[in-house]
Design a protein around this motif. Structure first.
Motif, PDB file in Angstrom:
ATOM      1  N   ARG A  99      -2.721  10.943  -8.325  1.00  0.00           N
ATOM      2  CA  ARG A  99      -1.464  10.394  -7.807  1.00  0.00           C
ATOM      3  C   ARG A  99      -1.715   9.035  -7.156  1.00  0.00           C
ATOM      4  NH1 ARG A  99      -1.888  15.809  -6.455  1.00  0.00           N
ATOM      5  NH2 ARG A  99      -0.209  17.199  -7.171  1.00  0.00           N
TER       6      ARG A  99
ATOM      7  N   SER B 272      -6.978  14.542  -5.698  1.00  0.00           N
ATOM      8  CA  SER B 272      -5.520  14.421  -5.770  1.00  0.00           C
ATOM      9  C   SER B 272      -5.096  12.957  -5.762  1.00  0.00           C
ATOM     10  CB  SER B 272      -4.866  15.158  -4.597  1.00  0.00           C
ATOM     11  OG  SER B 272      -5.125  16.541  -4.658  1.00  0.00           O
TER      12      SER B 272
ATOM     13  N   ASP C  12       0.630   7.512  -4.453  1.00  0.00           N
ATOM     14  CA  ASP C  12       0.824   8.170  -3.158  1.00  0.00           C
ATOM     15  C   ASP C  12      -0.419   7.930  -2.299  1.00  0.00           C
ATOM     16  OD1 ASP C  12       1.264   9.806  -0.979  1.00  0.00           O
ATOM     17  OD2 ASP C  12       2.025  11.486  -2.164  1.00  0.00           O
TER      18      ASP C  12
END
Length: 228
Positions: free
Chosen positions: A22, A18, A25
């Protein structure tokens, strides 16, 4: 390597993936790093025979896998280090302690949801298998069969709950005591007594009222959405 550490590393790998998707983030990479540290800490704890790891590996592993990847344990693991950074070994130790309590809740919920497959006469053996008290096994079966419900009781902020009363609440099997969310209850929020098993709403309210020495009518109470 052990079943819990394997699960922690699997979740860390999912967060790493993830994080790659991303890159703006930082929470995914931070959580992955925290989970990897926790897995190493769990490995060491299993080798040293520390209580938390003995308990989790003896009672909460099924077919070589951690038993509760989708329950409260799984959600807590998924969020470990995500919003709140892990700063010390104490955080790792405390998380494993908390995970023991969550595993009990997941096991009790499993018993309640599958009550038709469990025989009440085997309560002692079921309790030993899942590391629960016999009382909690009976409560789980009662809840599954709708003889009992779980309730959330709210103690208003203006009523002081001393340390002895809070300890008595926290000693109730399966109960979690924590402030309510400000966005839901306003500021200041009430102190919530969650997962309280009782035959009725009124009996749940009265049980808490007696412990904290307050008029029962001053307490808010609602049925919990969770199975025990």
């Amino acid at each position: 390597m052990n079943a819990l550490s394997d699960h922690l590393r699997e979740q860390a790998a999912a967060h790493r993936a993830s994080a790659a998707e991303r890159p703006d983030d930082p929470r995914y990479a931070r959580s992955a790093e925290a989970l990897e540290a926790l897995a190493g800490y769990a490995d060491a704890g299993a080798e040293q025979g520390v209580f938390q790891m003995r308990y989790l590996l003896e009672h909460h592993v099924v077919d070589g896998r951690f038993a509760w990847p989708d329950g409260q344990c799984g959600r807590s693991i998924e969020h470990f280090g995500f919003d709140v950074p892990v700063r010390s070994e104490w955080d790792l130790e405390q998380f494993l302690m908390d995970l023991c309590d969550l595993a009990k809740s997941d096991a009790a919920r499993h018993i309640g949801e599958h009550e038709s497959t469990f025989d009440r006469d085997d309560a002692a053996a079921i309790a030993e298998r899942f590391g629960l008290s016999v009382e909690r096994v009976h409560d789980a079966l009662d809840t599954g069969r709708r003889y009992k419900q779980l309730f959330v009781v709210g103690i208003p902020d203006w009523h002081e709950v001393d340390a002895a009363a809070r300890a008595q609440l926290e000693a109730l099997d399966g109960v979690i005591v924590a402030p309510g969310a400000k966005e839901v209850y306003g500021d200041p929020p009430p102190l919530l007594v969650k997962n309280l098993s009782a035959p009725s709403l009124d009996e749940a309210r009265e049980r808490v009222a007696q412990i904290v020495a307050i008029d029962a009518g001053a307490l808010g109470v609602t049925a919990s959405p969770r199975v025990i």
